[in-house]
Design an enzyme around this catalytic site. Sequence first.
Site, mmCIF file in Angstrom:
data_model
loop_
_atom_site.group_PDB
_atom_site.id
_atom_site.type_symbol
_atom_site.label_atom_id
_atom_site.label_comp_id
_atom_site.label_asym_id
_atom_site.label_seq_id
_atom_site.Cartn_x
_atom_site.Cartn_y
_atom_site.Cartn_z
ATOM 1 N N ARG A 238 -1.317 -4.653 -3.568
ATOM 2 C CA ARG A 238 -0.104 -5.363 -3.967
ATOM 3 C C ARG A 238 0.298 -4.883 -5.355
ATOM 4 O O ARG A 238 -0.580 -4.667 -6.214
ATOM 5 C CB ARG A 238 -0.350 -6.874 -4.024
ATOM 6 C CG ARG A 238 -0.384 -7.565 -2.671
ATOM 7 C CD ARG A 238 0.965 -7.524 -1.952
ATOM 8 N NE ARG A 238 0.924 -8.219 -0.680
ATOM 9 C CZ ARG A 238 0.622 -7.658 0.488
ATOM 10 N NH1 ARG A 238 0.333 -6.363 0.544
ATOM 11 N NH2 ARG A 238 0.632 -8.369 1.595
ATOM 12 N N GLU A 267 9.694 -5.653 -5.105
ATOM 13 C CA GLU A 267 10.067 -4.768 -3.991
ATOM 14 C C GLU A 267 11.372 -5.245 -3.377
ATOM 15 O O GLU A 267 11.536 -6.449 -3.191
ATOM 16 C CB GLU A 267 8.957 -4.758 -2.945
ATOM 17 C CG GLU A 267 7.698 -4.126 -3.489
ATOM 18 C CD GLU A 267 6.538 -4.096 -2.490
ATOM 19 O OE1 GLU A 267 6.700 -4.591 -1.358
ATOM 20 O OE2 GLU A 267 5.485 -3.571 -2.847
ATOM 21 N N HIS A 286 6.103 0.732 0.467
ATOM 22 C CA HIS A 286 5.218 -0.258 1.116
ATOM 23 C C HIS A 286 5.091 -0.004 2.630
ATOM 24 O O HIS A 286 5.490 -0.827 3.451
ATOM 25 C CB HIS A 286 5.744 -1.690 0.845
ATOM 26 C CG HIS A 286 4.692 -2.743 1.028
ATOM 27 N ND1 HIS A 286 4.671 -3.910 0.312
ATOM 28 C CD2 HIS A 286 3.618 -2.806 1.858
ATOM 29 C CE1 HIS A 286 3.640 -4.652 0.687
ATOM 30 N NE2 HIS A 286 2.981 -3.998 1.626
HETATM 31 O O1 LIG Z 1 1.112 -5.226 2.920
HETATM 32 C C1 LIG Z 1 0.924 -5.464 4.048
HETATM 33 C C2 LIG Z 1 -0.078 -6.359 4.525
HETATM 34 O O2 LIG Z 1 -0.608 -7.178 3.762
HETATM 35 O O3 LIG Z 1 -0.380 -6.287 5.725
#
Ligand SMILES: O=CC(=O)O
Length: 326
Positions: A238, A267, A286
């Site tokens: 993250r 984001e 991401h």
């Molecule tokens: O970032 C994506 C997840 O946590 O699956």
Amino acid sequence: MKPTVFITRKLPDKSIAVLKDQFEVRMWEEEEVPVPKEVLFAEVENAEALFTVVSDPVTEELLSAGKNLKVVANMAVGYDNIDVEAATKRGVLVCNTPDVLTETTADLTFGLLLATARRVVESAEFIKQGKWQSWSPFLLAGHDVHHKTIGIYGMGKIGEAVAQRAKGFGMEILYHNRTRKPEAEKVLGAKYCSFDELLELSDFVVAMAPLTNETKHMFNAEVFSKMKSSAIFINSSRGAVVDEEALYQALIHNVIAGAGLDVFEKEPISQDHPLLSLPNVTALPHIGSASIETRMSMIHICVDNIQRILTGKNPRTLVNKSLLSE
Ligand SMILES: O=CC(=O)O
């Protein structure tokens, strides 16, 4: 009346057919634009189930607006976008999508590491921009990956899957985690070490820990200053585990050599964010778990959990497990 399910992003019809057969399904019909807050608040008022994605903040305020809400099924393994404590207080079950995305996310993380070390994205842009004049000895020369040392911070399932890939590259594997992982030590030859040792010894420092109050801005100026000046930092967990200003300063002052980032504090990251101006940063939007197969499996788990909960069965992947035993 049939229970109502609200889905916050457009999903393929066939992937939610099971829900449509039994429930009143409402869906935000945009694939790339997030559901506006006022729409989400209006929809949650009548919903028994919410199907959410990582960018939907499921706050205490939203949960209190959802008077009939029984479940929030989040299409991610991480659930830092959800106030789990508030959900638990209200008896709302929170589900995530672990396991199915482990290998896919590890592939992307290791790919990002390779791409950053070997300047793959920069090289691809270089050739497309017509800049290639001749073969030359140090043209776009990067750093070796094989037989170097990788330090994994957060040795959960994805961390172990990254370690497995590192083993194939003959790397020395260090890790730091809240608990020791004897199996990973035995099978992968991973060595447990303190956080400081990991920072000092690793050529690649990979952040794999979930975002919590403890890990927020964990990678700060002091932490970057303890890494090798040749170190490459990789983050696919993250964005907020990193102090991005500190990372930017570390990169421009050659405190570390480069960074591969799949996640950002805000984001989508704005195009004029200073980190995106640096050639030694490989940035991705991401996409850790973004293979078609895995994304379909994640949807399937969310659908299955909603279907089970709304028909009185236990979900398969519950985050706030204390609710089941009550
Ligand atoms: O970032 C994506 C997840 O946590 O699956």
